[in-house]
Design a protein around this motif. Structure first.
Motif, PDB file in Angstrom:
ATOM      1  N   LYS A   2     -10.653  -2.705  29.178  1.00 53.13           N
ATOM      2  CA  LYS A   2      -9.836  -1.620  28.328  1.00 53.13           C
ATOM      3  C   LYS A   2     -11.077  -0.490  27.982  1.00 53.13           C
ATOM      4  CE  LYS A   2      -6.008  -3.163  28.429  1.00 53.13           C
ATOM      5  NZ  LYS A   2      -5.298  -2.659  29.655  1.00 53.13           N
ATOM      6  N   ASP A  95      -6.009   3.136  31.843  1.00 56.27           N
ATOM      7  CA  ASP A  95      -6.024   2.029  32.569  1.00 56.27           C
ATOM      8  C   ASP A  95      -5.006   1.653  33.614  1.00 56.27           C
ATOM      9  OD1 ASP A  95      -8.196   0.740  31.163  1.00 56.27           O
ATOM     10  OD2 ASP A  95      -6.931   0.964  29.502  1.00 56.27           O
ATOM     11  N   ASN A 121      -2.826  -3.568  35.817  1.00 51.04           N
ATOM     12  CA  ASN A 121      -3.026  -2.288  36.322  1.00 51.04           C
ATOM     13  C   ASN A 121      -2.674  -1.961  37.578  1.00 51.04           C
ATOM     14  OD1 ASN A 121      -3.859  -2.470  33.516  1.00 51.04           O
ATOM     15  ND2 ASN A 121      -6.244  -2.403  34.084  1.00 51.04           N
TER      16      ASN A 121
END
Length: 346
Positions: A2, A95, A121
């Motif tokens: 992240k 992301d 992702n």
């Protein structure tokens, strides 16, 4: 991994404004939302300036309050809230995945969110989110084949099971995507960069990676470039936004309000035109609509809420008494830099 942004902790805002409500998706398609007596009405908003989520409590439109929750994303688009399970979801453009947060209702403004439900992702340019039961669909407007002369897009279909979000399949479309919304199992989608609207009938029955042709596409007369949309099944109202010239973010946009939408849409042949005489158009300098990228509708108060990305750097706008259309002034006008999505929770 992240992306963190410590500076964002200093960028909070808590402000009072007049009523707002949402829609990245709409009430009827979010099956998990409680349709019983409303105890609160809240507008969830996302943006591409800092990626935080600002929530407006508009239960009492004469005394609106707001709070901002801090996320690890720098930019975000589609947003959704399940009031029954107190679950907040956002499509992260940082992301390139879905990020979910549990138990956010009691948090105070300035609280930093920790991702509880982290999707893979998979995406390239996520935009709108539409929810149907445990299915989450995200429109991605990246060029799939890398050829700008052949417009295409991709719909990512995820399933949610507890705190796990899993990619089920991807659907490649023959047009660019932005706004999407469910009507039962049918998925409506704007045909980005055009004035067209498409529908995929029984969309969720397509369970494998594939290219899929829309069941029907129509031209919406009076629109230059459609972008955001919402459908309210209880009132049979469809609302489409028009960003017109994307380079002009000040006052050339608008929205179209369409009553008795289902019968009007069904009466138009594939490739045909829904005439502007069957719609109400709101546009003009007084509306502050330049790049209205998303829209929400509260049928009980007949209020249209807009995420305006361009005018003034970004605004949340609300309109009522618009039945005659025209160049009307919003009764709500709040600054929100690079506003990208709105969702109404009742």
């Amino acid at each position: 991994m992240k992306t963190s942004n410590l500076a964002k902790n200093t960028m909070l805002s808590l402000f009072v404004s007049a009523a707002l409500v949402s829609c990245s998706d709409d009430d009827n398609d979010a099956i998990v939302i409680n349709d019983g007596e409303s105890t609160s009405v809240k507008l969830y908003t996302s943006n591409n300036a800092d990626g935080n989520i600002t929530i407006y409590d508009v239960t009492d439109q004469s005394a609106v309050t707001s709070k901002t929750l801090i996320t690890t994303s720098i930019a975000a688009d589609g947003v959704y809230y399940d009031a029954t399970n107190d679950f907040l979801l956002q499509a992260s453009r940082t992301d390139l995945g879905l990020e979910g947060y549990n138990n956010t209702n009691s948090l105070v403004s300035g609280a930093t969110l920790t991702v509880d439900v982290d999707g893979t992702n998979d995406m390239q340019s996520p935009r709108e989110v539409a929810v149907n039961g445990n299915f989450i669909v995200v429109a991605d407007n990246a060029d799939v084949d890398g050829d700008p002369l052949t417009p295409d897009g991709r719909l990512y279909v995820y399933t949610k099971d507890g705190n796990t979000i899993t990619l089920r399949n991807t659907i490649t479309t023959s047009f660019k995507l932005w706004g999407i919304t469910f009507d039962n199992n049918n998925l409506y989608a704007v045909v980005d960069a055009t004035n067209e609207l498409a529908v995929f009938t029984d969309f969720l029955s397509n369970t494998t990676d594939m290219s899929l042709t829309a069941s029907k596409r129509i031209i919406v007369e009076g629109i230059v470039r459609t972008h955001g949309l919402t459908f309210d099944a209880s009132s049979d109202v469809m609302i489409l936004t028009d960003i017109a010239d994307a380079a002009n973010g000040q006052d050339d946009g608008g929205f179209h309000y369409i009553e008795n939408f289902t019968s009007k849409f069904n009466a138009v042949a594939n490739g045909g035109t829904l005439e502007v005489s069957q719609q109400v158009r709101v546009s003009g300098a007084s509306t502050l609509l330049g790049n209205p990228v998303d829209v929400a509708y509260d049928a009980s108060t007949q209020t249209v809420y807009i995420a305006e990305a361009g005018n003034g750097g970004g605004r949340i706008l609300a309109f009522n008494n618009f039945e005659a259309g025209g160049n009307i002034t919003p009764f709500i006008n709040n600054s929100l830099a690079a506003a990208s999505a709105v969702y109404l929770s009742k």
